[in-house]
Motif scaffolding. Sequence first.
Motif, PDB file in Angstrom:
ATOM      1  N   GLU A 203      31.183   7.865 -19.248  1.00  0.00           N
ATOM      2  CA  GLU A 203      30.771   8.006 -20.699  1.00  0.00           C
ATOM      3  C   GLU A 203      31.401   6.748 -21.511  1.00  0.00           C
ATOM      4  O   GLU A 203      32.766   6.621 -21.421  1.00  0.00           O
ATOM      5  N   TYR A 204      30.650   6.247 -22.350  1.00  0.00           N
ATOM      6  CA  TYR A 204      31.009   5.537 -23.232  1.00  0.00           C
ATOM      7  C   TYR A 204      31.815   5.681 -24.486  1.00  0.00           C
ATOM      8  O   TYR A 204      31.432   6.653 -25.066  1.00  0.00           O
ATOM      9  N   GLU A 205      32.953   5.296 -24.707  1.00  0.00           N
ATOM     10  CA  GLU A 205      33.819   5.838 -25.929  1.00  0.00           C
ATOM     11  C   GLU A 205      33.781   4.528 -26.697  1.00  0.00           C
ATOM     12  O   GLU A 205      34.385   3.476 -26.602  1.00  0.00           O
ATOM     13  N   ALA A 206      32.939   4.509 -27.908  1.00  0.00           N
ATOM     14  CA  ALA A 206      33.063   3.596 -28.892  1.00  0.00           C
ATOM     15  C   ALA A 206      34.255   3.547 -29.823  1.00  0.00           C
ATOM     16  O   ALA A 206      35.029   4.664 -30.107  1.00  0.00           O
ATOM     17  N   SER A 207      34.700   2.339 -30.049  1.00  0.00           N
ATOM     18  CA  SER A 207      35.856   2.217 -30.860  1.00  0.00           C
ATOM     19  C   SER A 207      35.583   1.645 -32.347  1.00  0.00           C
ATOM     20  O   SER A 207      34.669   0.652 -32.145  1.00  0.00           O
ATOM     21  N   PRO A 208      36.192   1.785 -33.464  1.00  0.00           N
ATOM     22  CA  PRO A 208      35.841   1.563 -34.756  1.00  0.00           C
ATOM     23  C   PRO A 208      36.025  -0.022 -34.680  1.00  0.00           C
ATOM     24  O   PRO A 208      35.315  -0.660 -35.592  1.00  0.00           O
ATOM     25  N   ALA A 209      36.919  -0.437 -33.746  1.00  0.00           N
ATOM     26  CA  ALA A 209      37.133  -1.734 -34.025  1.00  0.00           C
ATOM     27  C   ALA A 209      35.994  -2.732 -33.237  1.00  0.00           C
ATOM     28  O   ALA A 209      35.970  -3.788 -33.586  1.00  0.00           O
ATOM     29  N   ASP A 210      35.033  -2.112 -32.677  1.00  0.00           N
ATOM     30  CA  ASP A 210      33.948  -2.595 -32.359  1.00  0.00           C
ATOM     31  C   ASP A 210      32.728  -2.828 -33.248  1.00  0.00           C
ATOM     32  O   ASP A 210      31.653  -3.314 -32.739  1.00  0.00           O
ATOM     33  N   TYR A 247      22.245  -2.089 -28.268  1.00  0.00           N
ATOM     34  CA  TYR A 247      23.474  -1.813 -28.851  1.00  0.00           C
ATOM     35  C   TYR A 247      23.745  -0.407 -29.067  1.00  0.00           C
ATOM     36  O   TYR A 247      22.860   0.414 -29.157  1.00  0.00           O
ATOM     37  N   VAL A 248      25.159  -0.310 -29.040  1.00  0.00           N
ATOM     38  CA  VAL A 248      25.369   1.181 -29.362  1.00  0.00           C
ATOM     39  C   VAL A 248      25.331   1.712 -30.754  1.00  0.00           C
ATOM     40  O   VAL A 248      25.430   0.964 -31.784  1.00  0.00           O
ATOM     41  N   ARG A 249      24.366   2.664 -31.191  1.00  0.00           N
ATOM     42  CA  ARG A 249      23.830   3.101 -32.153  1.00  0.00           C
ATOM     43  C   ARG A 249      25.046   3.309 -33.358  1.00  0.00           C
ATOM     44  O   ARG A 249      24.859   2.739 -34.296  1.00  0.00           O
ATOM     45  N   GLU A 250      26.259   3.771 -32.971  1.00  0.00           N
ATOM     46  CA  GLU A 250      27.021   4.409 -33.899  1.00  0.00           C
ATOM     47  C   GLU A 250      27.875   3.045 -34.175  1.00  0.00           C
ATOM     48  O   GLU A 250      28.689   3.011 -35.121  1.00  0.00           O
ATOM     49  N   LEU A 251      27.680   1.906 -33.627  1.00  0.00           N
ATOM     50  CA  LEU A 251      28.429   0.727 -33.953  1.00  0.00           C
ATOM     51  C   LEU A 251      27.756  -0.195 -34.583  1.00  0.00           C
ATOM     52  O   LEU A 251      28.472  -1.224 -35.404  1.00  0.00           O
ATOM     53  N   LEU A 252      26.477  -0.046 -34.867  1.00  0.00           N
ATOM     54  CA  LEU A 252      25.636  -1.108 -35.699  1.00  0.00           C
ATOM     55  C   LEU A 252      25.603  -0.907 -37.142  1.00  0.00           C
ATOM     56  O   LEU A 252      25.274  -1.773 -37.788  1.00  0.00           O
ATOM     57  N   GLY A 253      25.907   0.025 -37.504  1.00  0.00           N
ATOM     58  CA  GLY A 253      25.780   0.596 -38.929  1.00  0.00           C
ATOM     59  C   GLY A 253      24.510   1.021 -39.287  1.00  0.00           C
ATOM     60  O   GLY A 253      23.596   1.546 -38.260  1.00  0.00           O
ATOM     61  N   PRO A 254      24.043   1.084 -40.561  1.00  0.00           N
ATOM     62  CA  PRO A 254      22.547   1.685 -40.809  1.00  0.00           C
ATOM     63  C   PRO A 254      21.333   0.965 -40.271  1.00  0.00           C
ATOM     64  O   PRO A 254      21.493  -0.273 -40.069  1.00  0.00           O
TER      65      PRO A 254
END
Length: 282
Positions: A203-210, A247-254
Motif C-alpha cells: 500500500e502506497y502512503e502518500a506524503s504531503p511533501a510529495d 500520478y497519485v491523485r491526492e498528490l496532484l491537486g485539483p
Amino acid sequence: MQNRSSTSSSEATAKTLVRKVALVTAGLIALLSAAYLLLPISDSLYIASVNDKYDLLRETESPKIVLVAGSSFAFGVDSHRIASEFGYNVVNTAVHGGLGLGFMLRLVKPHLKAGDVVVLAPEYEVMLDPSGHLPLAEALAVFPRGLRYVRPTEIEVSDFLRAVQRRFWLAIGFQADREQEVYSRLRFNSYGDLTSHIEAAGEYEASPADLIKIDVLPNPESIALMNEFNEACREIGVTVVLSFSPYVRELLGPEADAIRWKQHLVKELDFEVVSDPTDYLF
C-alpha cells in the motif's frame, strides 16, 4: 618612492594570494573529479541502467515504439503488452525525470528511423523544470557516453558536488544503497521496464511533501524542446505523440488544473496529445 614601494609590495602580496587560491581551487577540483569518476559503483546502481537502455535503443530494429519519460514510465508500463497489441518492437528508455527533458530527447534522437513512433510522457515536474539535476550528475559518472547530449546550462556545479558526496557515503557504507532493493539496474526486463516493484507491491502512503502544484502551466522551454524534437523527427519520418504520465491523485491537486494543462498542451504543441491526464490518476 616610499609609496611606490609600498604599492608594489601590496600588489605582489595580492598576486601571491591569488596564485595560492587558484592552486588550492585547482587541487580541490582535481580531488572532487577523481572522487566523482573513481569511487566504486554498485553493479545494481539504478541510475546506471541508462547504459543498458541506451544500448537497447541503438540495437533494437525499426519499426519501434520508443517511450521517453521519467521513472513513472520505468515503473508504470507493460511494454510486452504494447508490443503485442501494436506489432512494434518497444524500447522503454525511462529512468528518472531528473535527467532533464533536453537530455532525454537528445539521447534518443540519433537512434530513430523512419516508421518509428516516440511516445513522450514527461512528468509534470519535468515540464515545469526541464533542466537536469542530481540524477543527471550521477548518471554521467557511469554513462560518459552521455556527455555529448548535455548542455552546460542544464546542470549545476552543486549537483556534481552532491553526486560526489552521495557516491562517497555509498562507497564507505554510511548510506544504505536503495538500488539493491526495488531500485535496481538488475531488475529491468528486456524492454526496459522495471519489474522489482511488482513483487514488492504494497500500500502506497502518500506524503504531503510529495505534493506537486500544477496551478501554473508548463515551462515554455519544455514546450519549445518538445516542438523542436518533433520537427527533427518529422523530417525523417518519425511520429511523435504526447501522453500523460501516471500520478497519485491526492498528490496532484485539483483535477481541473490537469485538464487545463491538457488544453494548453493541445494548443501549444505541434503534435498530437493522445491521452487525458485524469485517466492516469490512481
